[in-house]
Design a protein around this motif. Structure first.
Motif, PDB file in Angstrom:
ATOM      1  N   GLU A  13       0.822  -1.197   0.000  1.00  0.00           N
ATOM      2  CA  GLU A  13       0.000   0.000   0.000  1.00  0.00           C
ATOM      3  C   GLU A  13       0.866   1.261   0.000  1.00  0.00           C
ATOM      4  O   GLU A  13       0.559   2.251  -0.666  1.00  0.00           O
ATOM      5  N   ILE A  14       1.950   1.236   0.748  1.00  0.00           N
ATOM      6  CA  ILE A  14       2.863   2.389   0.778  1.00  0.00           C
ATOM      7  C   ILE A  14       3.495   2.604  -0.584  1.00  0.00           C
ATOM      8  O   ILE A  14       3.602   3.735  -1.092  1.00  0.00           O
ATOM      9  N   LEU A  15       3.935   1.517  -1.218  1.00  0.00           N
ATOM     10  CA  LEU A  15       4.531   1.621  -2.548  1.00  0.00           C
ATOM     11  C   LEU A  15       3.527   2.167  -3.564  1.00  0.00           C
ATOM     12  O   LEU A  15       3.857   3.010  -4.406  1.00  0.00           O
ATOM     13  N   LEU A  16       2.281   1.662  -3.483  1.00  0.00           N
ATOM     14  CA  LEU A  16       1.248   2.126  -4.410  1.00  0.00           C
ATOM     15  C   LEU A  16       0.962   3.616  -4.210  1.00  0.00           C
ATOM     16  O   LEU A  16       0.843   4.378  -5.176  1.00  0.00           O
ATOM     17  N   ALA A  17       0.890   4.036  -2.956  1.00  0.00           N
ATOM     18  CA  ALA A  17       0.661   5.462  -2.677  1.00  0.00           C
ATOM     19  C   ALA A  17       1.812   6.314  -3.187  1.00  0.00           C
ATOM     20  O   ALA A  17       1.624   7.410  -3.723  1.00  0.00           O
ATOM     21  N   THR A  18       3.052   5.814  -3.010  1.00  0.00           N
ATOM     22  CA  THR A  18       4.231   6.547  -3.495  1.00  0.00           C
ATOM     23  C   THR A  18       4.207   6.678  -5.003  1.00  0.00           C
ATOM     24  O   THR A  18       4.514   7.739  -5.560  1.00  0.00           O
ATOM     25  N   LEU A  19       3.832   5.593  -5.682  1.00  0.00           N
ATOM     26  CA  LEU A  19       3.761   5.633  -7.146  1.00  0.00           C
ATOM     27  C   LEU A  19       2.702   6.616  -7.616  1.00  0.00           C
ATOM     28  O   LEU A  19       2.906   7.370  -8.569  1.00  0.00           O
ATOM     29  N   LEU A  20       1.550   6.605  -6.946  1.00  0.00           N
ATOM     30  CA  LEU A  20       0.495   7.551  -7.318  1.00  0.00           C
ATOM     31  C   LEU A  20       0.929   8.988  -7.102  1.00  0.00           C
ATOM     32  O   LEU A  20       0.651   9.888  -7.917  1.00  0.00           O
ATOM     33  N   LEU A  21       1.631   9.237  -5.992  1.00  0.00           N
ATOM     34  CA  LEU A  21       2.135  10.585  -5.716  1.00  0.00           C
ATOM     35  C   LEU A  21       3.149  11.015  -6.770  1.00  0.00           C
ATOM     36  O   LEU A  21       3.113  12.150  -7.268  1.00  0.00           O
ATOM     37  N   ALA A  22       4.074  10.096  -7.122  1.00  0.00           N
ATOM     38  CA  ALA A  22       5.085  10.412  -8.137  1.00  0.00           C
ATOM     39  C   ALA A  22       4.437  10.699  -9.482  1.00  0.00           C
ATOM     40  O   ALA A  22       4.820  11.640 -10.203  1.00  0.00           O
ATOM     41  N   ALA A  23       3.415   9.887  -9.839  1.00  0.00           N
ATOM     42  CA  ALA A  23       2.727  10.109 -11.105  1.00  0.00           C
ATOM     43  C   ALA A  23       2.012  11.456 -11.109  1.00  0.00           C
ATOM     44  O   ALA A  23       2.031  12.194 -12.108  1.00  0.00           O
ATOM     45  N   GLY A  24       1.383  11.808  -9.988  1.00  0.00           N
ATOM     46  CA  GLY A  24       0.705  13.094  -9.899  1.00  0.00           C
ATOM     47  C   GLY A  24       1.670  14.259 -10.028  1.00  0.00           C
ATOM     48  O   GLY A  24       1.381  15.250 -10.714  1.00  0.00           O
ATOM     49  N   LEU A  25       2.852  14.126  -9.378  1.00  0.00           N
ATOM     50  CA  LEU A  25       3.861  15.186  -9.482  1.00  0.00           C
ATOM     51  C   LEU A  25       4.389  15.304 -10.908  1.00  0.00           C
ATOM     52  O   LEU A  25       4.617  16.417 -11.406  1.00  0.00           O
ATOM     53  N   ALA A  26       4.588  14.165 -11.577  1.00  0.00           N
ATOM     54  CA  ALA A  26       5.083  14.189 -12.959  1.00  0.00           C
ATOM     55  C   ALA A  26       4.085  14.893 -13.873  1.00  0.00           C
ATOM     56  O   ALA A  26       4.461  15.720 -14.719  1.00  0.00           O
ATOM     57  N   VAL A  27       2.810  14.562 -13.700  1.00  0.00           N
ATOM     58  CA  VAL A  27       1.780  15.217 -14.509  1.00  0.00           C
ATOM     59  C   VAL A  27       1.735  16.713 -14.219  1.00  0.00           C
ATOM     60  O   VAL A  27       1.618  17.546 -15.120  1.00  0.00           O
ATOM     61  N   GLY A  28       1.864  17.063 -12.937  1.00  0.00           N
ATOM     62  CA  GLY A  28       1.840  18.472 -12.571  1.00  0.00           C
ATOM     63  C   GLY A  28       2.997  19.246 -13.175  1.00  0.00           C
ATOM     64  O   GLY A  28       2.803  20.339 -13.725  1.00  0.00           O
ATOM     65  N   PHE A  29       4.223  18.659 -13.094  1.00  0.00           N
ATOM     66  CA  PHE A  29       5.387  19.336 -13.664  1.00  0.00           C
ATOM     67  C   PHE A  29       5.282  19.427 -15.185  1.00  0.00           C
ATOM     68  O   PHE A  29       5.678  20.434 -15.784  1.00  0.00           O
ATOM     69  N   ALA A  30       4.770  18.374 -15.828  1.00  0.00           N
ATOM     70  CA  ALA A  30       4.596  18.404 -17.279  1.00  0.00           C
ATOM     71  C   ALA A  30       3.613  19.497 -17.689  1.00  0.00           C
ATOM     72  O   ALA A  30       3.826  20.221 -18.664  1.00  0.00           O
ATOM     73  N   THR A  31       2.530  19.607 -16.940  1.00  0.00           N
ATOM     74  CA  THR A  31       1.544  20.655 -17.227  1.00  0.00           C
ATOM     75  C   THR A  31       2.152  22.033 -17.050  1.00  0.00           C
ATOM     76  O   THR A  31       1.921  22.954 -17.848  1.00  0.00           O
ATOM     77  N   LEU A  32       2.957  22.191 -15.990  1.00  0.00           N
ATOM     78  CA  LEU A  32       3.600  23.480 -15.740  1.00  0.00           C
ATOM     79  C   LEU A  32       4.572  23.827 -16.851  1.00  0.00           C
ATOM     80  O   LEU A  32       4.616  24.966 -17.324  1.00  0.00           O
ATOM     81  N   ARG A  33       5.370  22.835 -17.293  1.00  0.00           N
ATOM     82  CA  ARG A  33       6.313  23.085 -18.381  1.00  0.00           C
ATOM     83  C   ARG A  33       5.579  23.456 -19.663  1.00  0.00           C
ATOM     84  O   ARG A  33       5.999  24.357 -20.391  1.00  0.00           O
ATOM     85  N   ALA A  34       4.488  22.743 -19.951  1.00  0.00           N
ATOM     86  CA  ALA A  34       3.722  23.041 -21.156  1.00  0.00           C
ATOM     87  C   ALA A  34       3.143  24.452 -21.098  1.00  0.00           C
ATOM     88  O   ALA A  34       3.160  25.192 -22.091  1.00  0.00           O
ATOM     89  N   ALA A  35       2.623  24.829 -19.928  1.00  0.00           N
ATOM     90  CA  ALA A  35       2.059  26.168 -19.778  1.00  0.00           C
ATOM     91  C   ALA A  35       3.140  27.233 -19.919  1.00  0.00           C
ATOM     92  O   ALA A  35       2.932  28.271 -20.559  1.00  0.00           O
ATOM     93  N   THR A  36       4.322  26.971 -19.330  1.00  0.00           N
ATOM     94  CA  THR A  36       5.429  27.927 -19.431  1.00  0.00           C
ATOM     95  C   THR A  36       5.889  28.079 -20.871  1.00  0.00           C
ATOM     96  O   THR A  36       6.142  29.194 -21.345  1.00  0.00           O
ATOM     97  N   ALA A  37       5.993  26.929 -21.583  1.00  0.00           N
ATOM     98  CA  ALA A  37       6.408  26.983 -22.986  1.00  0.00           C
ATOM     99  C   ALA A  37       5.386  27.733 -23.828  1.00  0.00           C
ATOM    100  O   ALA A  37       5.738  28.502 -24.728  1.00  0.00           O
ATOM    101  N   MET A  38       4.099  27.530 -23.525  1.00  0.00           N
ATOM    102  CA  MET A  38       3.050  28.221 -24.267  1.00  0.00           C
ATOM    103  C   MET A  38       3.122  29.723 -24.043  1.00  0.00           C
ATOM    104  O   MET A  38       2.985  30.517 -24.979  1.00  0.00           O
ATOM    105  N   VAL A  39       3.343  30.120 -22.806  1.00  0.00           N
ATOM    106  CA  VAL A  39       3.468  31.546 -22.501  1.00  0.00           C
ATOM    107  C   VAL A  39       4.678  32.133 -23.215  1.00  0.00           C
ATOM    108  O   VAL A  39       4.610  33.229 -23.782  1.00  0.00           O
ATOM    109  N   HIS A  40       5.798  31.382 -23.211  1.00  0.00           N
ATOM    110  CA  HIS A  40       7.008  31.867 -23.878  1.00  0.00           C
ATOM    111  C   HIS A  40       6.777  32.021 -25.379  1.00  0.00           C
ATOM    112  O   HIS A  40       7.169  33.036 -25.974  1.00  0.00           O
ATOM    113  N   ARG A  41       6.125  31.015 -25.986  1.00  0.00           N
ATOM    114  CA  ARG A  41       5.836  31.116 -27.420  1.00  0.00           C
ATOM    115  C   ARG A  41       4.924  32.294 -27.707  1.00  0.00           C
ATOM    116  O   ARG A  41       5.082  32.995 -28.705  1.00  0.00           O
TER     117      ARG A  41
END
Length: 213
Positions: A13-41
């Motif tokens: 259960e701890i491993l599954l929660a960690t994986l879900l947290l990591a996936a959520g952070l990855a999606v969040g950072f990807a969204t932030l990078r995409a938004a930053t790139a869009m603003v820059h463009r």
């Protein structure tokens, strides 16, 4: 208290929660990078469009106000040069405001250089039908635009029969008169074409005829 609560979470259960947290952070950072790139463009596009408007505004205002003032005189035949043009260069006289220099009529030499990748304008004071050197260090050409693929100037005057406008020409050799219209076609290095630009010269009166650039 239940036995489940006393035992706590299992390793799985701890491993599954960690994986879900990591996936959520990855999606969040990807969204932030995409938004930053869009603003820059968006900022780059806005800056490029503003630059295009500024350059076209400069060319339009100065060409439209070009004057029938000589900037050179041929000593042999007495022909006064007032406007000359090729596909990549044009020369004409127009006033510049005081804040750009000393003010008054200046020879404008608009030219595509470095194989058409840069557009610049040189300004030289004109007096009594001749260009004159200003005191101090000569004024270097001003860069209007760079990172270009091609620049093309075309010219049109009155039809030879006096009925309307003639055909577009790649050169203007009737140096004693001004063309009626000038077309400026610019393509950026990335393939983006600048908005079509045709300028009508207020004092243009020359007639169109075939020339060899």
């Amino acid at each position: 208290m239940s036995r489940r609560a006393q035992q706590g979470f299992t390793l799985m259960e701890i491993l599954l929660a960690t994986l879900l947290l990591a996936a959520g952070l990855a999606v969040g950072f990807a969204t932030l990078r995409a938004a930053t790139a869009m603003v820059h463009r968006g900022e780059v596009t806005a800056a490029r469009n503003e630059r295009i408007r500024a350059v076209q505004g400069f060319l339009r205002s100065h060409l439209a106000s070009a004057q029938v003032i000589a900037y050179a005189l041929d000593d042999q035949n007495g022909v006064a040069s007032r406007f000359s043009g090729t596909p990549t260069q044009m020369r004409f006289v127009a006033d510049i405001p005081d804040y750009l220099g000393r003010g008054g009529p200046y020879l404008h030499e608009v030219e595509a250089v470095d194989d058409g990748t840069r557009l610049q304008v040189g300004l030289v004071m004109v007096q009594a039908g001749q260009t004159i050197a200003e005191p101090g260090t000569p004024r270097p050409p001003e860069l209007l635009a760079d990172q270009l693929k091609s620049v093309r100037f075309r010219y049109r005057g009155l039809a030879e029969d006096g009925n309307g406008l003639g055909d577009w020409q790649d050169g203007w050799s009737q140096v004693e008169t001004l063309p009626v219209q000038v077309s400026i076609d610019i393509e950026a290095a990335d393939g983006t074409r600048w908005p079509d630009m045709v300028v009508t010269l207020a004092q243009g009166s020359g007639a169109s005829h075939e020339v060899t650039p």
